[in-house]
Write a protein that holds these residues in place. Structure first.
Motif, short mmCIF file in Angstrom:
data_model
loop_
_atom_site.label_atom_id
_atom_site.label_comp_id
_atom_site.label_asym_id
_atom_site.label_seq_id
_atom_site.Cartn_x
_atom_site.Cartn_y
_atom_site.Cartn_z
N ASP A 1 0.85 -1.19 0.00
CA ASP A 1 0.00 0.00 0.00
C ASP A 1 0.88 1.23 0.00
O ASP A 1 1.95 1.24 0.64
CB ASP A 1 -0.91 -0.01 1.23
CG ASP A 1 -1.96 1.09 1.17
OD1 ASP A 1 -2.36 1.46 0.06
OD2 ASP A 1 -2.36 1.59 2.25
N THR A 2 0.48 2.27 -0.72
CA THR A 2 1.23 3.52 -0.77
C THR A 2 0.31 4.68 -0.44
O THR A 2 -0.75 4.83 -1.05
CB THR A 2 1.85 3.73 -2.17
OG1 THR A 2 2.72 2.64 -2.48
CG2 THR A 2 2.66 5.02 -2.21
N ASP A 3 0.71 5.49 0.54
CA ASP A 3 -0.05 6.67 0.93
C ASP A 3 0.73 7.92 0.53
O ASP A 3 1.95 8.00 0.71
CB ASP A 3 -0.27 6.68 2.45
CG ASP A 3 -1.09 5.50 2.93
OD1 ASP A 3 -2.07 5.16 2.26
OD2 ASP A 3 -0.74 4.92 3.97
N LYS A 4 0.01 8.90 -0.02
CA LYS A 4 0.62 10.17 -0.42
C LYS A 4 -0.12 11.31 0.25
O LYS A 4 -1.35 11.24 0.42
CB LYS A 4 0.57 10.34 -1.94
CG LYS A 4 1.27 9.24 -2.72
CD LYS A 4 1.10 9.44 -4.21
CE LYS A 4 1.75 8.32 -5.01
NZ LYS A 4 1.56 8.49 -6.47
N SER A 5 0.60 12.35 0.60
CA SER A 5 -0.08 13.47 1.25
C SER A 5 0.74 14.75 1.15
O SER A 5 1.96 14.73 0.99
CB SER A 5 -0.31 13.18 2.73
OG SER A 5 0.87 13.41 3.46
N ALA B 1 -6.82 -2.59 5.72
CA ALA B 1 -7.50 -1.70 4.77
C ALA B 1 -7.76 -0.32 5.35
O ALA B 1 -8.45 0.49 4.72
CB ALA B 1 -8.82 -2.33 4.33
N ILE B 2 -7.23 -0.03 6.52
CA ILE B 2 -7.52 1.24 7.16
C ILE B 2 -6.94 2.40 6.35
O ILE B 2 -5.89 2.27 5.71
CB ILE B 2 -6.96 1.22 8.61
CG1 ILE B 2 -7.68 2.24 9.48
CG2 ILE B 2 -5.46 1.43 8.63
CD1 ILE B 2 -7.42 2.04 10.95
N ASP B 3 -7.63 3.53 6.35
CA ASP B 3 -7.22 4.70 5.57
C ASP B 3 -6.41 5.68 6.43
O ASP B 3 -6.56 5.71 7.65
CB ASP B 3 -8.44 5.42 5.01
CG ASP B 3 -9.19 4.61 3.99
OD1 ASP B 3 -8.52 3.90 3.21
OD2 ASP B 3 -10.43 4.66 3.96
#
Length: 237
Positions: free
Chosen positions: A62-66, A115-117
């Protein structure tokens, strides 16, 4: 047994920040950053000794961007009186524990959620700092509006057992204050006090958030008998 799978988080980002004065009374701080956080885990079975073929967590990536920013200002209203204001936009990727923890202590399980955001927040804080002779005071009040706040809720895990499961609160609002004061009537005596209070609600469900800390504070009196020895009665509430 493995409470966490073989997993990793690989953060990458950059930020810029600057502080400058506007006139003689106003100091301003501006900053911004961008983050990319990659999280991955290996296939994990529920039990290894003896081996159990039940899959606890499938392998995943999973990859998170911000992007986030902060802007703050300190205004010298008068000699010994500063007014402070901070506004910010925040981002927080869930930790490995919030994603994958499986803790079985014989009662209710505590488990993660792959699956948490990520959390997204908008924050504002206003405060005052005052000094008058040997008396110093600091106080601030804050409000933090979060979308997809990471918290825990009771539910049923895939094996049918009751569990505290990591979840996203649709929208959450947190607010509160903290204040403290010190008074030194002499070189050998210091009187201190502080108080904090916070509240959090799930605004989508119109319900209180769990695990919020209670109001608390303390009052103490420290008397220096010698330079390196003191007596300090302390009361907490």
């Amino acid at each position: 047994d493995k409470p966490l799978p073989d997993s990793s988080q690989q953060p990458f980002g950059f930020f810029a920040e600057d502080a400058f004065a506007i006139g003689k009374r106003l100091n301003v701080t501006l900053g911004g950053r961008f983050d990319i956080i990659r999280t991955e885990n290996d296939l994990t079975y529920k039990q290894y000794a003896p081996m159990d073929s039940t899959v606890l967590w499938n392998s995943s990536k999973d990859t998170d961007k911000s992007g986030s920013f902060v802007a703050g200002a300190v205004f010298r209203a008068a000699e010994g009186l500063d007014l402070k204001l901070t506004v910010a936009r925040s981002f927080r990727a869930p930790t490995i524990e919030e994603r994958y923890l499986y803790a079985d202590l014989g009662g209710v399980l505590t488990v993660g959620n792959p699956a948490i955001d990520p959390e997204q927040g908008t924050f504002a804080e206003a405060g005052v700092a005052a000094t008058a002779g040997s008396l110093r005071f600091n106080g601030q009040a804050y409000v933090n509006s979060l979308s997809d706040m990471v918290t825990q809720a009771k539910g049923t895990f895939t094996d049918g057992r009751e569990a505290w499961i990591s979840t996203n609160a649709g929208k959450a609002l947190l607010w509160g204050y903290e204040a403290g004061a010190d008074w030194a009537p002499s070189q050998s005596l210091i009187v201190s006090a502080d108080a904090t209070w916070s509240r959090g609600t799930d605004t989508k469900k119109n319900a209180d958030l769990p695990f919020m800390p209670p109001p608390r504070g303390h009052v103490s009196v420290r008397w220096y008998a010698w330079k390196t020895f003191w007596v300090e009665p302390l009361a907490t509430f």
